[in-house]
Design a protein around this motif. Sequence first.
Motif, PDB file in Angstrom:
ATOM      1  N   ASN A  33      -8.231 -13.842 -29.570  1.00 44.02           N
ATOM      2  CA  ASN A  33      -8.642 -13.660 -27.412  1.00 44.02           C
ATOM      3  C   ASN A  33      -9.968 -14.141 -27.848  1.00 44.02           C
ATOM      4  OD1 ASN A  33      -7.054 -12.787 -26.016  1.00 44.02           O
ATOM      5  ND2 ASN A  33      -7.205 -10.589 -26.542  1.00 44.02           N
ATOM      6  N   LEU A  51     -12.571  -9.588 -21.067  1.00 42.68           N
ATOM      7  CA  LEU A  51     -11.450  -9.239 -22.497  1.00 42.68           C
ATOM      8  C   LEU A  51     -12.070 -10.170 -22.999  1.00 42.68           C
ATOM      9  CD1 LEU A  51      -8.479 -10.925 -19.663  1.00 42.68           C
ATOM     10  CD2 LEU A  51      -9.082  -7.936 -20.446  1.00 42.68           C
ATOM     11  N   LEU A 105     -11.468  -2.984 -20.374  1.00 41.04           N
ATOM     12  CA  LEU A 105      -9.931  -2.970 -19.745  1.00 41.04           C
ATOM     13  C   LEU A 105     -10.198  -2.881 -18.219  1.00 41.04           C
ATOM     14  CD1 LEU A 105      -7.841  -2.478 -22.165  1.00 41.04           C
ATOM     15  CD2 LEU A 105      -8.538  -4.672 -21.314  1.00 41.04           C
ATOM     16  N   SER A 108     -12.887  -4.709 -16.051  1.00 37.86           N
ATOM     17  CA  SER A 108     -11.726  -6.259 -15.578  1.00 37.86           C
ATOM     18  C   SER A 108     -10.536  -5.482 -14.670  1.00 37.86           C
ATOM     19  CB  SER A 108     -10.720  -6.664 -16.965  1.00 37.86           C
ATOM     20  OG  SER A 108      -9.817  -5.517 -17.557  1.00 37.86           O
ATOM     21  N   GLN A 237      -1.553  -5.126 -18.193  1.00 39.06           N
ATOM     22  CA  GLN A 237      -2.126  -4.377 -19.455  1.00 39.06           C
ATOM     23  C   GLN A 237      -2.187  -2.706 -18.826  1.00 39.06           C
ATOM     24  OE1 GLN A 237      -3.028  -5.776 -21.833  1.00 39.06           O
ATOM     25  NE2 GLN A 237      -3.800  -3.782 -22.503  1.00 39.06           N
ATOM     26  N   THR A 289      -3.084  -7.056 -26.699  1.00 39.90           N
ATOM     27  CA  THR A 289      -3.916  -7.946 -25.217  1.00 39.90           C
ATOM     28  C   THR A 289      -3.524  -9.098 -25.457  1.00 39.90           C
ATOM     29  OG1 THR A 289      -5.849  -6.160 -25.192  1.00 39.90           O
ATOM     30  CG2 THR A 289      -5.804  -8.541 -23.862  1.00 39.90           C
ATOM     31  N   ASN A 293      -0.976 -11.096 -22.754  1.00 37.35           N
ATOM     32  CA  ASN A 293      -2.136 -12.544 -22.122  1.00 37.35           C
ATOM     33  C   ASN A 293      -1.047 -13.660 -22.506  1.00 37.35           C
ATOM     34  OD1 ASN A 293      -4.047 -10.988 -21.380  1.00 37.35           O
ATOM     35  ND2 ASN A 293      -5.677 -11.646 -23.238  1.00 37.35           N
TER      36      ASN A 293
END
Length: 327
Positions: A33, A51, A105, A108, A237, A289, A293
């Motif tokens: 990530n 993220l 999070l 985001s 998420q 995560t 994604n």
Amino acid sequence: MTTSETLYFVSQQLNIYWGLTMFILGIIGAIWNILTFHHHTLRSSSYCTYLRFASVASLIQILFSLSDRIIYAGFDIPWTATNVAWCKIRYFSAHCTSLNALSFLVFSAIDRFFSTCDEIKWRRLNCASVAKRVCIFTIVFWTILTIPTLVYAKPVQIKLNRYSCENTSWIWSQIAVFFFSLCCYGIFPWFFMSLFGFLTWKNLRRIHHRRICIASSGIVTRKARIDDQLASMLFLQIFICILSSIPFCSQNIYSSVTRTMDKTELRQAQEYLYLQIARLAFYFNYISTFYVNYLSSAIFRQVSRQVLRNLFKNKENLSRQATMVNH
């Protein structure tokens, strides 16, 4: 083997096999990530900045907290609970990084809402420089707020020759349960992520209606596709965050309320098994995560594969490609 012994054995095996699997997948996902969101394609996105910081916090959380659970509750090696310095560092880092990761999070989700607003004053907040400042402020805020953990976290003897790293202050332990566990790990992330996720969904529907005539002519910008896929990543998420946090929050509150009750050995074994399941399930917030994604965004899959291919290319090939791009 009695029923209580069987339940304790199942709890131990869960921490060994389930915990080790989550540890390996979590380390791979967090590092991948970080590399993917640092790629030039996604680096300028404020959403990806949040993220990226969340991935760093998740990596630290997995290394310090999940590894300790595997060693202590899985392999029954007590040194992690008897060492005062490690107890304080582990407890502090677990609380600080988990709060930071969940905060990023939430930010985001707010960032996705700002990116879909029509008003310029809100869209100005949708930039990487603002995201970095917000992330740095959040790290400083949670670091200061969780400093009492370094003072009150100490090894406590719970049984003969068995120790556990716990808060020794009753007041701070109540704050940790009812403010951090209930509100910061549960109600606040659920509420704000769900609220801004819903508002983002409403804005996307409005934007989608505007694109109908454009899409019919075959003209859809790359930014529009990225926005749609980032929204898909966000919604999935949010679902995982709520689903994995409910057992953790309920278990912490139950343990605090029933701490002074007399319990049979069977009930203690049942509660210990549920404790291990709830704690391991909570780590899905930090482990899932990357995989969320990867499953929900074609652009993320493309960039992550490119990052992986670049890792195995030698510097000569990379410099040759950079030279060709520059020309």
